[in-house]
Design a protein around this motif. Structure first.
Motif, PDB file in Angstrom:
ATOM      1  N   ALA A 152      -2.405  -5.188   4.010  1.00 14.75           N
ATOM      2  CA  ALA A 152      -2.670  -6.490   3.393  1.00 14.75           C
ATOM      3  C   ALA A 152      -4.157  -6.808   3.299  1.00 14.75           C
ATOM      4  O   ALA A 152      -4.515  -7.864   2.764  1.00 14.75           O
TER       5      ALA A 152
ATOM      6  N   GLY B 205       0.442 -11.156  -2.131  1.00 14.15           N
ATOM      7  CA  GLY B 205       0.513 -10.662  -0.759  1.00 14.15           C
ATOM      8  C   GLY B 205       1.910 -10.156  -0.469  1.00 14.15           C
ATOM      9  O   GLY B 205       2.760 -10.102  -1.353  1.00 14.15           O
TER      10      GLY B 205
ATOM     11  N   ASP C 286      -5.157  -7.709  -0.017  1.00 16.72           N
ATOM     12  CA  ASP C 286      -4.368  -8.775  -0.626  1.00 16.72           C
ATOM     13  C   ASP C 286      -5.113 -10.107  -0.565  1.00 16.72           C
ATOM     14  O   ASP C 286      -6.126 -10.247   0.117  1.00 16.72           O
TER      15      ASP C 286
ATOM     16  N   ARG D 218       0.864  -4.953  -6.717  1.00 11.78           N
ATOM     17  CA  ARG D 218      -0.332  -5.807  -6.617  1.00 11.78           C
ATOM     18  C   ARG D 218      -1.295  -5.524  -7.756  1.00 11.78           C
ATOM     19  O   ARG D 218      -1.802  -6.461  -8.402  1.00 11.78           O
TER      20      ARG D 218
END
Length: 429
Positions: free
Chosen positions: A270, A237, A273, A224
């Motif tokens: 997450a 994600g 994200d 990420r």
């Protein structure tokens, strides 16, 4: 009337190993070809989508769908450690361009279960430096392709091992007993095939050891960060498998234990994200004696799962409430030979999703699993999830009525969900 946002993504999903064929340098291919492999049949040519991707994307675009989720195979890009294939990178560039030329949004998954055989040889996700190796692969791919892709999914169902440990089953069709037997009998053969040592060489899926799970979490964070460094505006994600876990009186503790082990830690990861991917098909109900199985009906999925469309809105609502980030439905569908049942299931699931959106839950899109009937891991080719059928000898594609129906839903941005269920056929040109 159903209401979906104007920029809602309507699409279908696939995975490289399941549709491309001849993914020769991957760990799954290696395991498919040991004696008494734990698969109904090898993937072989699969759907030959490695060569026929333009036809598949054209059928998707003809129907009215505007998004395509697919994966880039690490084992093709880096067939040996440190050796990157420019030719394979350009292949995936052509796949992405085939999407964009047809005004289809590409949603790219960087790891959909399979890894290079060399990565498995050295210990898969349990090896030292596993996260850094995945980050290196990510930087190579995203560095070359970021101008063409706005949506990246780092991992598909990284919680598969946690689901196995907490429920005794995997979303890809194997039980804990099956895998235990496979480990005991086959890992020595697998190690020999990938050139490794028994006890070190390891399949990448399912991820069971705690230190390996931590490496996957780190790999997601590193990937990420790399994507955001290269393409700050990109959406990033990961996609988590989740059944709609329910409890009757006395089953609450088991339900909560499953969520605590197999779902919530992955959802929590997450929160930094841009979205959380939700992959759901059915529900599991628990009582004081454990799992309560639904009686079989004509609609029971080929997987044995209960036909239960409300699983989608239920899990989407839970994922957003837990993470606080928008949701992208990255998989949802039904394994059936009855295409009318596929349409009924999808319609009910989408009507529930529309209600959530009307209540303010941010949902970014819906990717149906799958675009084409494919090789479903341990189950082989028996589980027909696809909107498109194919002939295993000629590879001729045939759009099912469900593809045209879902395409019309996309073109009307959900308004046609209120129409009477009369299947429409997708264009074939």
């Amino acid at each position: 009337m159903p209401t979906f946002p104007d920029n809602f993504l309507w699409g279908a999903a696939t995975a490289g190993h399941q549709i491309e064929g001849n993914n020769l340098n991957s760990d799954i291919w290696a395991m498919e070809h040991v004696s008494n492999a734990p698969f109904a049949e090898p993937s072989g040519d699969a759907c030959d989508s490695y060569h026929r991707y333009e036809e598949d994307i054209q059928l998707l675009a003809n129907s009215g769908l505007d998004s395509y989720r697919f994966s880039i195979e690490w084992s093709r890009i880096e067939p040996e450690r440190g050796q990157f294939s420019r030719a394979e990178l350009e292949h995936y560039r052509r796949v992405i361009l085939a999407c964009r030329q047809r005004e289809v949004t590409p949603i790219v998954t960087l790891n959909h279960f399979t890894v290079p055989a060399w990565f498995s040889r050295d210990g898969a996700w349990g090896q030292e430096g596993a996260a850094e190796l995945f980050e290196r692969f990510t930087r190579y791919v995203v560095g070359e392709l970021h101008a063409l892709v706005d949506w990246w999914i780092t991992f598909n169902e990284p919680n598969a091992g946690a689901l196995l440990l907490s429920t005794g089953a995997l979303p890809l069709g194997a039980s804990a007993d099956d895998l235990a037997a496979a480990q005991a009998v086959l890992m020595e053969q697998f190690a020999a095939r990938v050139g490794g040592v028994p006890g070190v060489a390891s399949m990448a899926i399912p991820v069971l050891a705690p230190h390996a799970v931590e490496n996957v979490f780190a790999a997601h964070r590193f990937a990420r960060a790399a994507i955001k460094e290269i393409a700050p505006a990109a959406k990033v994600g990961w996609s988590i498998a989740v059944h709609d876990f329910q409890a009757e009186s006395g089953g609450e503790a088991q339900r909560e234990a499953i969520l605590a082990q197999a779902i919530h830690p992955f959802w929590a990861a997450a929160r930094e994200d841009d979205f959380i991917g939700v992959q759901t098909y059915t529900r599991e109900v628990y009582g004081p004696e454990g799992r309560i199985y639904a009686p079989e009906t004509p609609d029971t999925m080929l997987t044995g799962w209960e036909f239960y469309p409300p699983a989608l809105p239920h899990t989407v609502a839970q994922a957003h409430a837990y993470t606080g980030v928008p949701v992208l439905v990255t998989e949802n569908g039904v394994a059936t030979s009855d295409d009318e049942a596929r349409i009924r299931y999808t319609r009910e699931a989408l009507l529930g999703l529309a209600e959530l959106i009307a209540d303010g839950v941010p949902v970014l899109g819906y990717m149906h699993w799958s675009l084409i009937d494919n090789w479903e891991w341990h189950s082989g080719f028996a589980m027909t999830f696809g909107l498109i059928a194919f002939d295993a000898r000629t590879f001729e594609r045939t759009a099912k009525p469900s593809l045209g129906w879902l395409g019309r839903v996309a073109v009307t941005n959900g308004d046609s969900l209120d129409d009477e269920l009369v299947p429409a056929f997708a264009g074939q040109d």
